[in-house]
Design a protein around this motif. Structure first.
Motif, PDB file in Angstrom:
ATOM      1  N   PRO A  93       0.783  -1.238   0.000  1.00  0.00           N
ATOM      2  CA  PRO A  93       0.000   0.000   0.000  1.00  0.00           C
ATOM      3  C   PRO A  93       0.815   1.289   0.000  1.00  0.00           C
ATOM      4  O   PRO A  93       0.260   2.356  -0.214  1.00  0.00           O
ATOM      5  CB  PRO A  93      -0.829  -0.116   1.284  1.00  0.00           C
ATOM      6  CG  PRO A  93       0.007  -0.973   2.190  1.00  0.00           C
ATOM      7  CD  PRO A  93       0.723  -1.935   1.300  1.00  0.00           C
ATOM      8  N   LYS A  94       2.140   1.192   0.243  1.00  0.00           N
ATOM      9  CA  LYS A  94       2.969   2.396   0.307  1.00  0.00           C
ATOM     10  C   LYS A  94       4.161   2.272  -0.625  1.00  0.00           C
ATOM     11  O   LYS A  94       4.822   1.233  -0.670  1.00  0.00           O
ATOM     12  CB  LYS A  94       3.465   2.622   1.738  1.00  0.00           C
ATOM     13  CG  LYS A  94       2.354   2.876   2.749  1.00  0.00           C
ATOM     14  CD  LYS A  94       2.924   3.090   4.140  1.00  0.00           C
ATOM     15  CE  LYS A  94       1.833   3.347   5.154  1.00  0.00           C
ATOM     16  NZ  LYS A  94       2.379   3.525   6.531  1.00  0.00           N
ATOM     17  N   ARG A 138      -2.640  -3.236 -11.628  1.00  0.00           N
ATOM     18  CA  ARG A 138      -3.091  -2.170 -12.522  1.00  0.00           C
ATOM     19  C   ARG A 138      -1.948  -1.808 -13.448  1.00  0.00           C
ATOM     20  O   ARG A 138      -0.782  -1.830 -13.063  1.00  0.00           O
ATOM     21  CB  ARG A 138      -3.506  -0.929 -11.723  1.00  0.00           C
ATOM     22  CG  ARG A 138      -4.787  -1.063 -10.929  1.00  0.00           C
ATOM     23  CD  ARG A 138      -6.026  -1.097 -11.814  1.00  0.00           C
ATOM     24  NE  ARG A 138      -6.095   0.051 -12.723  1.00  0.00           N
ATOM     25  CZ  ARG A 138      -6.541   1.264 -12.367  1.00  0.00           C
ATOM     26  NH1 ARG A 138      -6.936   1.494 -11.110  1.00  0.00           N
ATOM     27  NH2 ARG A 138      -6.594   2.246 -13.258  1.00  0.00           N
ATOM     28  N   ASP A 172      -0.353  -3.644  -6.379  1.00  0.00           N
ATOM     29  CA  ASP A 172      -1.400  -3.221  -5.457  1.00  0.00           C
ATOM     30  C   ASP A 172      -2.093  -1.992  -6.047  1.00  0.00           C
ATOM     31  O   ASP A 172      -1.495  -0.918  -6.151  1.00  0.00           O
ATOM     32  CB  ASP A 172      -0.806  -2.892  -4.083  1.00  0.00           C
ATOM     33  CG  ASP A 172      -1.854  -2.690  -3.008  1.00  0.00           C
ATOM     34  OD1 ASP A 172      -2.945  -2.197  -3.329  1.00  0.00           O
ATOM     35  OD2 ASP A 172      -1.568  -3.024  -1.834  1.00  0.00           O
ATOM     36  N   THR A 197      -4.202   0.011  -4.935  1.00  0.00           N
ATOM     37  CA  THR A 197      -4.338   1.177  -4.053  1.00  0.00           C
ATOM     38  C   THR A 197      -3.113   2.078  -4.089  1.00  0.00           C
ATOM     39  O   THR A 197      -3.169   3.228  -3.657  1.00  0.00           O
ATOM     40  CB  THR A 197      -4.596   0.740  -2.598  1.00  0.00           C
ATOM     41  OG1 THR A 197      -3.453   0.022  -2.097  1.00  0.00           O
ATOM     42  CG2 THR A 197      -5.818  -0.164  -2.508  1.00  0.00           C
ATOM     43  N   GLU A 235      -0.569   7.298  -5.558  1.00  0.00           N
ATOM     44  CA  GLU A 235       0.703   7.791  -5.024  1.00  0.00           C
ATOM     45  C   GLU A 235       1.794   7.739  -6.095  1.00  0.00           C
ATOM     46  O   GLU A 235       2.600   8.670  -6.236  1.00  0.00           O
ATOM     47  CB  GLU A 235       1.129   6.997  -3.794  1.00  0.00           C
ATOM     48  CG  GLU A 235       2.419   7.545  -3.173  1.00  0.00           C
ATOM     49  CD  GLU A 235       2.962   6.715  -2.015  1.00  0.00           C
ATOM     50  OE1 GLU A 235       4.055   7.064  -1.517  1.00  0.00           O
ATOM     51  OE2 GLU A 235       2.297   5.732  -1.628  1.00  0.00           O
TER      52      GLU A 235
END
Length: 262
Positions: free
Chosen positions: A152-153, A228, A250, A252, A256
């Motif tokens: 996620p980061k 993606r 990921d 999400t 970013e």
């Protein structure tokens, strides 16, 4: 696509991958001469023979479909169905004996890739992606399970790119900014890196100067594994895209990454 059309396309793509593998392998780690194309990228007799062999299969099985190949350009005029072929994605790796090149086969319908196949002839690995379906991974020798991993980061992400040299003067600082916000960068891999992303081994890939034959097959494979793949602005890849490609395992993480590349 109807089930019959889909199965015919999968069968044709598989036959193309089989004949390309058979054509390319005898040239691997031999004293093969490469010619320089207009963009100074290398091309070999293996590239040309493999593409022609795939074209012959597609012309025989699906004569109503158009074909776009990296080496021989466009043939056919069907506006709805277009096969896009790259017989050896990563010719530099192929010429230097590294098994990180691959054959890329994709089928576009009305400008969107709906089927994609990545084949690595030396390792015997194959990824098959179909729009709306889970990606398949086929391998007799090497382990691997389809499915991207959570990340996620960006600070936790493994970033990959084929080579610094593919970055243009305008893209290089944007990529460097992304590097600063990720854990580390690994170089090399060509299309093989996208297969590894689909297996949950890599988190992010960012590249530019990509043609449809470079990315067409990657879209169904990455998306079918849970990831993606877009341009650097987060937009859908099309035949008119600007050549930037951003893939992440990921979903999400995408906003970013786009921010760091802006």
């Amino acid at each position: 696509m109807t089930e019959n059309v889909l199965q015919s396309a999968i069968d044709a793509a598989t036959a193309c991958a089989d004949i390309a593998r058979k054509t390319v392998l005898p040239y691997f780690r031999t004293s093969l001469r490469a010619d320089a194309k207009s963009d100074d990228s290398p091309v070999t007799i293996a590239d040309r023979q493999a593409e022609q062999a795939m074209r012959d299969i597609l012309t025989e099985r699906l004569p109503e479909h158009a074909i776009l190949g990296e080496e021989s350009g466009m043939s056919g005029t069907n506006g709805d169905w277009l096969w896009v072929l790259d017989p050896i994605d990563g010719t530099r790796a192929f010429l230097t004996g590294r098994p990180t090149f691959g054959t890329l086969i994709s089928l576009f319908h009305k400008g969107r890739p709906v089927l994609g196949l990545i084949d690595q002839p030396v390792t015997g690995e194959r990824w098959i992606g179909v729009s709306g379906r889970p990606t398949q991974f086929l391998s007799d020798r090497l382990p691997g399970t389809i499915g991207t991993r959570p990340c996620p980061k960006a600070a936790e992400a493994e970033l990959s790119c084929t080579a610094p040299e593919i970055m243009t003067a305008s893209h290089a600082p944007r990529f460097a900014n992304l590097q600063k916000h990720t854990r580390r960068t690994s170089w090399g891999g060509d299309c093989y890196a996208y297969g590894l992303l689909a297996l949950g081994q890599i988190d992010v890939i960012a590249e530019c100067t990509m043609n449809p034959w470079d990315w067409g097959a990657l879209v169904p494979v990455v998306e079918g594994a849970g990831g993606r793949i877009t341009d650097w602005q987060g937009g859908r890849l099309t035949l008119e895209s600007d050549g930037t490609v951003l893939a992440c395992g990921d979903a999400t993480l995408l906003p970013e990454l786009v921010h760091h590349l802006s």
